[in-house]
Enzyme design. Structure first.
Site, PDB file in Angstrom:
ATOM      1  N   ARG A  78       0.853  -1.185   0.000  1.00 57.00           N
ATOM      2  CA  ARG A  78       0.000   0.000   0.000  1.00 57.00           C
ATOM      3  C   ARG A  78       0.893   1.240   0.000  1.00 57.00           C
ATOM      4  NH1 ARG A  78      -2.370   3.006   4.599  1.00 57.00           N
ATOM      5  NH2 ARG A  78      -3.908   4.419   3.684  1.00 57.00           N
ATOM      6  N   HIS A 122      -2.801  11.056   0.807  1.00 53.35           N
ATOM      7  CA  HIS A 122      -2.278  10.812   2.158  1.00 53.35           C
ATOM      8  C   HIS A 122      -1.606  12.111   2.621  1.00 53.35           C
ATOM      9  CE1 HIS A 122      -0.785   7.464   5.030  1.00 53.35           C
ATOM     10  NE2 HIS A 122      -0.482   8.613   5.595  1.00 53.35           N
ATOM     11  N   GLU A 167      -7.326   8.673   6.337  1.00 51.25           N
ATOM     12  CA  GLU A 167      -7.592   9.271   7.646  1.00 51.25           C
ATOM     13  C   GLU A 167      -8.061  10.720   7.616  1.00 51.25           C
ATOM     14  OE1 GLU A 167      -4.146   8.750  10.112  1.00 51.25           O
ATOM     15  OE2 GLU A 167      -4.316   6.589  10.146  1.00 51.25           O
ATOM     16  N   TYR A 295      -4.166   1.802  15.765  1.00 50.26           N
ATOM     17  CA  TYR A 295      -2.933   1.886  16.543  1.00 50.26           C
ATOM     18  C   TYR A 295      -3.161   1.705  18.045  1.00 50.26           C
ATOM     19  CZ  TYR A 295      -0.542   3.483  12.375  1.00 50.26           C
ATOM     20  OH  TYR A 295       0.006   3.537  11.124  1.00 50.26           O
TER      21      TYR A 295
END
Ligand code: BGC
Length: 451
Positions: A78, A122, A167, A295
């Site tokens: 990825r 990103h 995110e 996480y």
């Protein structure tokens, strides 16, 4: 060896990176600057003034990095595409040399039988678009659609897995509310607008994909962090609910239910606007999968002064913490996967990131960096994924964060998340014990996790 942790045969094992964090050469071959180029070069914004100018020099070393992936037995990789390499001004003129880089990378991955998994955004927004208001400008949904179409046209025949955004919560919370990440704003009134436009752009990216890409599947990647109240008090329970709405449901309810959680108005007060009803049609495009970055969890207490969510983390003295201050809590990964399945309905899920910043002892033995805590972290979290599958979650794959030690945003090079150690002076790559451990997990499809 028992095979009680064996994963489904089609389970996909990979590792993740992102463009600005590893590539270096951010202005090479006609690329335009991103907001990270500007932010990292602004005084006082990053630890040690670190920038992504060189990072892991992946822009020049990608062939060797693909060979490394092969050596580690990765089945998928990825990565993210830098918008400003492809469209230096964010819209308009296409920079074919920027596209060539990703085109060559995709071909090299496919030649090694490694599945490319591409993320369109990103965090490295073209600086030229920030000058036009960035995520605060409603037009950004169209800008993103244009960019997505350009990329699909070049790579859409070969890339089987796509994500629109990585995110959105971090983009808004770090970039527009608390200011620790680019573009570094601190503005309560901007945050809901940025989030909403991120979700609109996501919807537009999915629409463009359905119209143009020839193979493959598309999803959204969110970071999820379950929130637990520090005590049984009503105040702490409410604080945990607010935290969950803010961080988790704010980005999933609009996509799957067509509305924001009720708590948003309580959290943002008069900074929370009324959004046009039509926007939710765009936001609610059907997804092929959901990517989850996990996480940690958050144990929180009520704290009226911690605006806007009014909660504060409570350190759990009986648990380990990583170097980024995150509690290690594998059962919450299982819980996250079953929660998503129950709340939003069964759907294909991928863990698109999971990993830990942990200090690596400087000695190497037989070419490996010894990182026993990271080995432990991965073992327990991969087992937690297996538990979630046993409980009915349709998890299709797992991607370790990260393939390489890399540029940890405003923390610069001070934190190492890699399963492969990078010597930033020589650019030498050394697989850590965790990489070799992961290779065995992949080779045995999980059976090596036993007992
Ligand atoms: C991001 C990565 C980052 C990692 C560790 C995730 O939020 O997607 O870019 O390096 O967490 O902080």
């Amino acid at each position: 060896m028992s095979d009680s942790h064996r994963f489904p045969d089609s389970f996909l094992w990979g590792a993740s990176t992102s463009a600005y964090q590893i590539e270096g050469s951010p202005l090479a071959d006609g690329a335009g600057p991103s907001i990270w180029q500007r932010f990292a070069h602004s005084p006082g914004r990053t630890v040690n003034g670190d920038t992504g100018d060189i990072a892991c020099d992946h822009y020049n070393r990608w062939r060797g990095d693909v060979a490394l992936m092969k050596m580690l037995g990765l089945q998928a990789y990825r990565f993210s595409i830098s918008w400003s390499r492809v469209l230096p001004e964010g819209t308009g003129k296409v920079n074919e040399r920027g596209l060539d880089f990703y085109d060559n990378l995709v071909d090299a991955l496919l030649a090694e039988n490694i599945t490319p998994n591409a993320t369109l955004f990103h965090w490295d927004l073209p600086a030229a678009l920030d000058d036009r208001g960035g995520w605060l400008n409603r037009d950004i949904a169209e800008w993103f659609g244009e960019y997505a179409s350009v990329v699909y046209a070049r790579l859409g025949d070969r890339v089987p897995m796509w994500a629109t955004l990585n995110e959105p919560w971090v983009v808004t919370d770090g970039g527009y509310l608390h200011g620790a990440l680019a573009p570094g704003h601190r503005n309560l009134y901007e945050a809901p607008i940025a989030s909403h436009n991120l979700l609109r752009a996501h919807g537009r990216g999915v629409q463009a994909f359905r119209a143009e890409a020839r193979v493959g599947q598309i999803g959204l990647v969110v970071n999820l962090e379950p929130k637990d109240p520090a005590t049984d008090s009503d105040a702490d329970r409410d604080a945990a609910q607010r935290g969950d709405a803010y961080m988790n449901r704010q980005y999933l309810d609009p996509v799957f239910f067509g509305k924001y959680p009720d708590e948003m108005r309580d959290i943002f007060g008069d900074a929370w606007p009324d959004f046009p009803a039509d926007d939710f049609k765009l936001i609610g495009q059907k997804l092929d999968f959901l990517g989850i970055n996990y996480y940690t969890r958050g144990v929180v207490r009520d704290d009226p002064l911690a605006l806007p969510v009014r909660n504060a983390y409570v350190r759990q003295t009986e648990h380990a913490y990583t170097e980024t201050g995150w509690e290690v809590h594998p059962p919450s990964l299982t819980r996250t996967l079953t929660w998503v399945t129950e709340r939003y309905g069964p759907m294909p899920l991928y863990i698109t990131e999971n990993g830990a910043a942990i200090y690596d002892a400087p000695h190497t033995i037989e070419g490996a960096v010894h990182d026993p805590l990271r080995v432990w972290y991965f073992r327990e979290h991969i087992k937690a994924v297996h538990d979630a599958i046993a409980q009915g979650a349709d998890v299709r794959g797992y991607f370790a964060w990260s393939l390489l030690d890399n540029y940890e945003w405003s923390l610069g090079y001070s934190k190492r998340f890699g399963i492969v150690h990078v010597n930033y002076e020589t650019q030498e790559r050394t697989p850590k014990a965790s990489a070799l451990y992961y290779r065995e997990v992949i080779r045995s499809n999980g059976a090596s996790l036993d007992p």
